[in-house]
Design an enzyme around this catalytic site. Structure first.
Site, mmCIF file in Angstrom:
data_model
loop_
_atom_site.group_PDB
_atom_site.id
_atom_site.type_symbol
_atom_site.label_atom_id
_atom_site.label_comp_id
_atom_site.label_asym_id
_atom_site.label_seq_id
_atom_site.Cartn_x
_atom_site.Cartn_y
_atom_site.Cartn_z
ATOM 1 N N HIS A 42 0.613 -1.067 -0.197
ATOM 2 C CA HIS A 42 0.053 0.384 0.256
ATOM 3 C C HIS A 42 0.934 1.519 -0.196
ATOM 4 O O HIS A 42 2.181 1.398 0.298
ATOM 5 C CB HIS A 42 -0.804 -0.212 1.287
ATOM 6 C CG HIS A 42 -2.044 -0.779 1.061
ATOM 7 N ND1 HIS A 42 -2.809 -1.341 1.510
ATOM 8 C CD2 HIS A 42 -2.000 -1.812 -0.243
ATOM 9 C CE1 HIS A 42 -3.800 -2.584 1.402
ATOM 10 N NE2 HIS A 42 -2.900 -2.562 0.722
ATOM 11 N N GLU A 82 1.088 3.575 1.811
ATOM 12 C CA GLU A 82 2.320 3.912 3.660
ATOM 13 C C GLU A 82 3.405 2.859 3.363
ATOM 14 O O GLU A 82 3.913 4.024 3.566
ATOM 15 C CB GLU A 82 1.246 3.238 4.338
ATOM 16 C CG GLU A 82 0.031 4.592 4.738
ATOM 17 C CD GLU A 82 -1.269 4.243 3.561
ATOM 18 O OE1 GLU A 82 -2.579 3.733 4.369
ATOM 19 O OE2 GLU A 82 -1.128 3.369 2.893
ATOM 20 N N CYS A 94 -5.141 0.837 6.146
ATOM 21 C CA CYS A 94 -7.010 -0.158 6.790
ATOM 22 C C CYS A 94 -5.996 -0.767 7.940
ATOM 23 O O CYS A 94 -4.721 -0.538 8.460
ATOM 24 C CB CYS A 94 -5.304 -1.049 5.666
ATOM 25 S SG CYS A 94 -4.010 -2.153 5.544
ATOM 26 N N CYS A 107 -1.737 -1.495 7.408
ATOM 27 C CA CYS A 107 -0.904 0.203 7.362
ATOM 28 C C CYS A 107 -1.299 0.754 8.429
ATOM 29 O O CYS A 107 0.049 1.665 8.880
ATOM 30 C CB CYS A 107 -1.632 0.882 6.185
ATOM 31 S SG CYS A 107 -1.136 0.236 4.743
#
Length: 356
Positions: free
Chosen positions: A65, A67, A89, A98
Site C-alpha cells: 500500500h 504508506e 487499512c 498500514c
C-alpha cells in the site's frame, strides 16, 4: 527530496477545491495508477519545514500500500507529517495493517483524506492511531474525488458510478456560435476536468461531439508525465452508418458503440437502450463512467436517472447564440439532486451535485 516546484501547478489548482498542498500532491500520486479492483490511494511524507521527503501510491492489487511504499523510501522523524488520501487499512487479512505499521514507524502526525467505508477498517484505524497518541486530522473529500464509485460499492447500492461533467456560460449555453474558441470555461476549470478524467475508467461522448470538436479524450496534467492509466474513450455512435468507417480509422484507439456488427474498434450495442450500454460497461468492469457530452448524451443519461454526480463548470460570460443546455437539465437538478459544494475558480464557478 522531490522537486516540489514541479508539482506547484497541480497544487495551485487543487487548492481551489479546498485541499492543502501536501494532500493535493498525495492525490496526484494516486491518479497516476489504477490498482483495480482496489481504490486509488496516494501518500506524501512532509518534514517540519514543509519539504517533501517521499511520495508514493498503491500500484496494484497484491502490492504494498502507499504508506508502506513511503516507509521503504525514507526514515520517519517525529516531526514529520504523513498525508494519505484514504484512512490506512486496519485489517491484515490481505496485506499488512498500514495503521499498525504507521505506529511502528514512529509517525506522530497524520492527515487522512476520508474515512474508509470498507467494514474491515471504517474508523477503526483512526481510533487505533489516536489511542497511540498520534495527532490525526481529516481533510475530507479526497477519496470521494479519486474513487467516486467507492460509496456505491461499499454501501451495496450499485456497481457503477456515473459522473457528468458540463461546462457552460453564465446563461446556460454549452456552445458559442460567435467564437472559434473550443472552451467556454477557463484554464483552472479545464485542469480540474483532467483530474476528474484521470479517475475514470472511460470517457463517454456522442457522435456529434466527436465530429464537431475532434477531442483527444485523454488525460493531460501539466508537470506529470508518468500517468500509467488513461480512461478509454467511448463513442456512443448510434444507428447511423454515415462517416463511421472514416471515424474508426481516424480514432483507432477509441471504442465505438453502434448498430454495426462488432469488428476492429467498433462494438455492437443498442445505444438507444442505456440498459444495454450499462451491460457493456459492466462487462468491461468499468466502475466510474465519465459523461462529457454533447447535449443529447447528457439528456439521455439524466432522463434515465443514471447520473450520480454532476460537476457543473460555469463561466461569468453570457452567450447569445449557440446550444442551450435546456430547461430539462435544471428541472432534473431541482427535482433529483442536492448541491454539495460551490468552488470559485477565479472567474468560473464549479458547483457539484449528488443524486438524492
Amino acid at each position: 527530496m522531490l522537486p516540489f516546484k514541479v508539482e506547484l501547478y497541480l497544487v495551485n489548482n487543487f487548492k481551489y477545491l479546498g485541499f492543502s498542498e501536501p494532500m493535493a500532491l498525495a492525490m496526484v500520486e494516486a491518479l497516476k495508477v489504477n490498482p483495480y479492483p482496489n481504490p486509488r490511494v496516494g501518500a506524501v511524507l512532509i518534514d517540519e519545514q514543509g519539504n517533501v521527503k517521499a511520495a508514493a501510491n498503491h500500484k496494484q492489487k497484491g502490492s504494498n500500500h502507499a504508506e508502506i511504499n513511503i516507509f521503504d523510501q525514507v526514515q520517519v522523524d517525529e516531526t514529520d507529517t504523513l498525508y494519505v488520501t484514504l484512512e490506512p487499512c486496519f485489517h491484515s487479512d490481505t496485506s499488512p495493517s498500514c495503521a499498525t505499521e504507521i505506529i511502528n514507524q514512529g509517525v506522530k502526525n497524520i492527515v487522512i483524506g476520508d474515512i474508509d467505508l470498507d467494514i474491515r477498517t471504517n474508523g477503526k484505524s483512526v481510533s487505533l492511531l489516536k489511542d497511540n497518541n498520534l495527532s490525526v486530522q481529516i481533510e475530507s473529500n479526497a477519496n470521494n474525488i479519486l474513487n467516486p464509485y467507492y460509496e456505491n460499492t461499499h454501501k451495496k447500492l450499485k456497481d457503477i458510478h456515473y459522473l457528468l461533467k458540463i461546462g457552460m456560460s453564465k446563461n446556460d449555453y454549452i456552445t458559442n456560435d460567435a467564437s472559434d474558441a473550443r472552451y467556454i470555461t477557463n484554464e483552472i476549470s479545464l485542469s480540474i476536468v483532467h483530474y476528474l478524467r484521470a479517475t475514470a475508467d472511460c470517457i463517454v461522448i456522442g457522435k456529434n461531439t466527436l465530429l464537431n470538436d475532434e477531442p483527444k479524450l485523454n488525460v493531460r496534467i501539466s508537470g506529470i508525465n508518468n500517468i500509467d492509466h488513461s480512461p478509454e474513450p467511448i463513442i456512443m455512435w448510434g444507428r447511423s452508418t454515415e462517416n463511421i468507417e472514416s471515424a474508426m480509422k481516424k480514432y483507432p484507439t477509441f471504442t465505438f458503440l453502434s448498430s454495426m456488427p462488432s469488428r476492429e474498434n467498433n462494438t455492437y450495442c443498442d445505444t438507444s437502450s442505456l440498459s444495454d450500454v450499462e451491460e457493456y460497461f459492466l462487462e468491461r468492469k468499468f466502475r466510474n463512467i465519465f459523461i462529457e457530452g454533447g447535449k443529447s448524451i447528457l439528456d439521455s443519461f439524466l432522463q434515465d436517472h443514471k447520473i450520480d454526480t454532476i460537476y457543473e463548470f460555469k463561466s461569468n460570460l453570457n452567450i447569445e447564440n449557440g446550444i442551450h443546455i435546456g430547461h430539462n437539465y435544471r428541472t432534473e437538478i431541482d427535482n433529483n439532486y442536492h448541491m454539495n459544494n460551490k468552488y470559485e475558480l477565479l472567474d468560473n464557478l464549479l458547483t457539484t451535485y449528488t443524486k438524492n
